[in-house]
Design an enzyme around this catalytic site. Structure first.
Site, PDB file in Angstrom:
ATOM      1  N   SER A 139     -10.581  39.778   2.539  1.00 31.69           N
ATOM      2  CA  SER A 139      -9.433  39.471   1.683  1.00 31.69           C
ATOM      3  C   SER A 139      -9.655  40.100   0.324  1.00 31.69           C
ATOM      4  CB  SER A 139      -9.291  37.951   1.528  1.00 31.69           C
ATOM      5  OG  SER A 139      -8.374  37.616   0.501  1.00 31.69           O
ATOM      6  N   TYR A 152     -13.458  29.954  -0.230  1.00 37.28           N
ATOM      7  CA  TYR A 152     -12.723  31.052   0.413  1.00 37.28           C
ATOM      8  C   TYR A 152     -13.228  32.393  -0.092  1.00 37.28           C
ATOM      9  CZ  TYR A 152      -8.680  33.721   2.131  1.00 37.28           C
ATOM     10  OH  TYR A 152      -7.870  34.625   2.771  1.00 37.28           O
TER      11      TYR A 152
END
Length: 253
Positions: A139, A152
């Site tokens: 990401s 995350y």
């Protein structure tokens, strides 16, 4: 020519669903791993039984992964692509002082630990299918952050590090790269009872130099290229697919 086989984790919805349908549509046999049995059952109605193996599996749990790969080994003797796509979609975990170790581990295990476990168990099949490829879906949060996304960001950053570590160790038989999606609209790619049509404002689109929010197809095309012969000289790389959003300077008003 031997029919190629791909394994897609998190294959039931979102980017994973797009990958499953793309590779199946290109003539590959596809293994879809996902926790969501309902999403997997829906996928199975879209493809011939000989072309898809759908396995309900928590890829962050070692025994689940081992059992899944036993089934995969009985279904095929070689794999040409593993996409480590699984993860918790919501990046927000709250203030650091309130983040429990259990919650921290849930993000790490769903993405980073899962990629390690699946790559380890797939390796003999990938070597049998060599030249083959692993693509880790990281990401842009591995590169920059918003508040309260600690676990995350750590999981996705770890995926980038795992990518180059595996690339230098598994080559030349297996190439390993990562794709770093930005804002990707996955609403149309959910299972039927969760599907949503995109609704983006002009401000949403203006955040991206290309003038729109990302589509699942944008990530699918990047993965397809990395899996193919035209990317045969590419390994250990991070490919950012974000419409230029992480290159745009945003000033506080």
């Amino acid at each position: 020519m031997t029919q190629k086989t791909a394994i897609i984790t998190g294959g039931g919805a979102g980017i994973g669903r797009g990958l499953v349908l793309h590779f199946a549509g290109s003539g590959w046999r596809v293994v879809a791993l996902d926790c969501d049995e309902k999403a997997l059952a829906e996928l199975e109605t879209l493809l011939p039984g000989s072309q898809i193996l759908a396995i309900a599996c928590d890829v962050g749990i070692e025994e689940d992964v081992i059992q899944a790969f036993r089934r995969i080994g009985n279904w095929t003797d070689a794999v040409h692509l593993l996409v480590n796509n699984a993860g918790i979609a919501d990046p927000y975990c709250g203030p650091l002082e309130q983040l429990s170790l259990e919650k921290w581990r849930s993000w790490i295990d769903a993405s980073l630990t899962a990629a390690f476990l699946c790559s380890r168990e797939a390796l003999s099949l990938l070597r049998a299918g060599a030249p083959s490829a692993i693509v880790n879906i990281s990401s842009t949060r591995a590169l920059q952050s918003e508040p309260d996304c600690f676990a995350y960001a750590a999981a996705k950053g770890g995926l980038c590090a795992l990518t180059h570590a595996m690339a230098v160790s598994l080559g030349p038989q297996v190439r390993v790269n990562s794709v770093l999606p930005g804002w990707i609209e996955t609403g149309p790619w959910q299972r039927a009872d969760r599907r949503q049509d995109p609704a983006h404002s002009q401000q949403d689109r203006a955040q991206h130099p290309v003038g729109r929010v990302g589509r699942v197809e944008d990530i699918v095309e990047a993965v397809a290229w990395l899996a193919g012969e035209s990317a045969g000289f590419v390994t250990g790389q991070e490919i950012v697919v974000d419409g230029g959003m992480t290159r745009r300077m945003i000033y506080a008003e």
